[in-house]
Design an enzyme around this catalytic site. Structure first.
Site, mmCIF file in Angstrom:
data_model
loop_
_atom_site.group_PDB
_atom_site.id
_atom_site.type_symbol
_atom_site.label_atom_id
_atom_site.label_comp_id
_atom_site.label_asym_id
_atom_site.label_seq_id
_atom_site.Cartn_x
_atom_site.Cartn_y
_atom_site.Cartn_z
ATOM 1 N N SER A 122 0.832 -1.215 0.000
ATOM 2 C CA SER A 122 0.000 0.000 0.000
ATOM 3 C C SER A 122 0.862 1.260 0.000
ATOM 4 C CB SER A 122 -0.887 0.021 1.247
ATOM 5 O OG SER A 122 -1.677 -1.131 1.314
HETATM 6 N N1 SAH Z 1 0.076 -5.631 4.240
HETATM 7 C C1 SAH Z 1 0.848 -5.780 3.025
HETATM 8 C C2 SAH Z 1 0.031 -5.437 1.791
HETATM 9 C C3 SAH Z 1 -0.491 -6.638 1.253
HETATM 10 S S1 SAH Z 1 -1.472 -6.653 -0.198
HETATM 11 C C4 SAH Z 1 2.130 -4.991 3.039
HETATM 12 O O1 SAH Z 1 2.354 -4.245 4.000
HETATM 13 O O2 SAH Z 1 2.926 -5.155 2.130
HETATM 14 C C5 SAH Z 1 -2.643 -7.870 0.333
HETATM 15 C C6 SAH Z 1 -2.088 -9.226 0.624
HETATM 16 O O3 SAH Z 1 -3.149 -10.045 1.072
HETATM 17 C C7 SAH Z 1 -1.495 -9.925 -0.590
HETATM 18 O O4 SAH Z 1 -0.178 -10.307 -0.307
HETATM 19 C C8 SAH Z 1 -2.397 -11.174 -0.751
HETATM 20 O O5 SAH Z 1 -1.701 -12.302 -1.233
HETATM 21 C C9 SAH Z 1 -2.903 -11.364 0.653
HETATM 22 N N2 SAH Z 1 -4.153 -12.121 0.799
HETATM 23 C C10 SAH Z 1 -5.284 -12.044 0.068
HETATM 24 N N3 SAH Z 1 -6.225 -12.879 0.542
HETATM 25 C C11 SAH Z 1 -5.675 -13.518 1.615
HETATM 26 C C12 SAH Z 1 -6.155 -14.501 2.542
HETATM 27 N N4 SAH Z 1 -7.387 -15.022 2.467
HETATM 28 N N5 SAH Z 1 -5.313 -14.926 3.515
HETATM 29 C C13 SAH Z 1 -4.054 -14.421 3.621
HETATM 30 N N6 SAH Z 1 -3.548 -13.484 2.777
HETATM 31 C C14 SAH Z 1 -4.352 -13.038 1.785
#
Ligand code: SAH
Length: 209
Positions: free
Chosen positions: A50
């Site tokens: 993000s």
């Molecule tokens: N918090 C992260 C941003 C992540 S983007 C940062 O600081 O970089 C969102 C993330 O959620 C992605 O990596 C995606 O693979 C993960 N995601 C999506 N659905 C998910 C689920 N059901 N369980 C775990 N991770 C999930």
């Protein structure tokens, strides 16, 4: 700079943002853009880290303080988890953050970044479907989802403490979503607040999009 523009109101969020080097959480080819205020791609996974302003807003929405137990769904790069870790540590009264990631490659990436930044004692990254939560470590004071889902996943509400809050982008993929905060008042009462409009990647898994 973010504080001067009036964007950061919470001192703990400001301290965390200054403490954690975002460049340690980016794929190598994006390091020079570490402080541009927009999201960046996480390798070829289709996922994004993000924008800085959004990660700070999440810290503020979570109302963090030392000692809290936090669950994050979507570790991605591990950066948001590290910011949260910086906000919940304070000597003896240090909390813990569990972060679940569904893409195996990103589990490794997040773990490596968290180790490089020195937060490995505060953060446990686990591979799996975060919409199911982590019953063995529940209950949590705070839960944050960093991917957008259609509804609050029921297991996560169950694993939230009374007085605890859960923050998530609520809505369908491809459209703007609303960052929403749920506050668990009692076993059968939840307050819901709409915080702002956001655009996040879709939540996968059993209770995902
Ligand atoms: N918090 C992260 C941003 C992540 S983007 C940062 O600081 O970089 C969102 C993330 O959620 C992605 O990596 C995606 O693979 C993960 N995601 C999506 N659905 C998910 C689920 N059901 N369980 C775990 N991770 C999930």
């Amino acid at each position: 700079m973010y504080k001067n523009r009036g964007l950061v109101k919470d001192e703990i969020a400001f301290k965390s943002f200054n403490e954690v080097p975002r460049e340690l959480f980016l794929p190598k080819n994006y390091v020079s853009s570490a402080y541009s205020d927009h999201p960046l791609p996480l390798m070829d996974t289709g996922q994004t880290i993000s924008a800085p302003h959004m990660t700070i807003m999440i810290l503020e929405y979570l109302e963090l303080k030392p000692g809290l137990r936090v669950l994050e769904v979507g570790a991605g790069s591990g950066y948001q988890a590290a910011l949260i870790a910086a906000a919940i540590k304070n000597g003896e009264n240090t909390g813990h953050i569990y972060s679940i990631e569904i893409v195996p490659k990103l589990v490794d990436f997040a773990r490596r970044n968290i180790r490089n930044a020195g937060y490995e004692d505060l953060i446990t990254v686990l591979e799996g479907d975060g919409t199911l939560g982590l019953p063995e470590e529940a209950p949590f004071d705070r839960i944050i989802l960093t991917a957008a889902g259609p509804t609050l996943p029921p297991p996560l509400l169950e694993q939230l403490k009374i007085e605890g809050t859960l923050v998530m982008p609520l809505g369908r993929p491809g459209l703007f979503q609303t960052m929403t905060r749920f506050r668990k008042i009692s076993e059968d009462e939840v307050l819901r607040e709409v915080l702002t409009s956001v655009a996040f990647v879709p939540l996968r898994g059993k209770y995902g999009s």
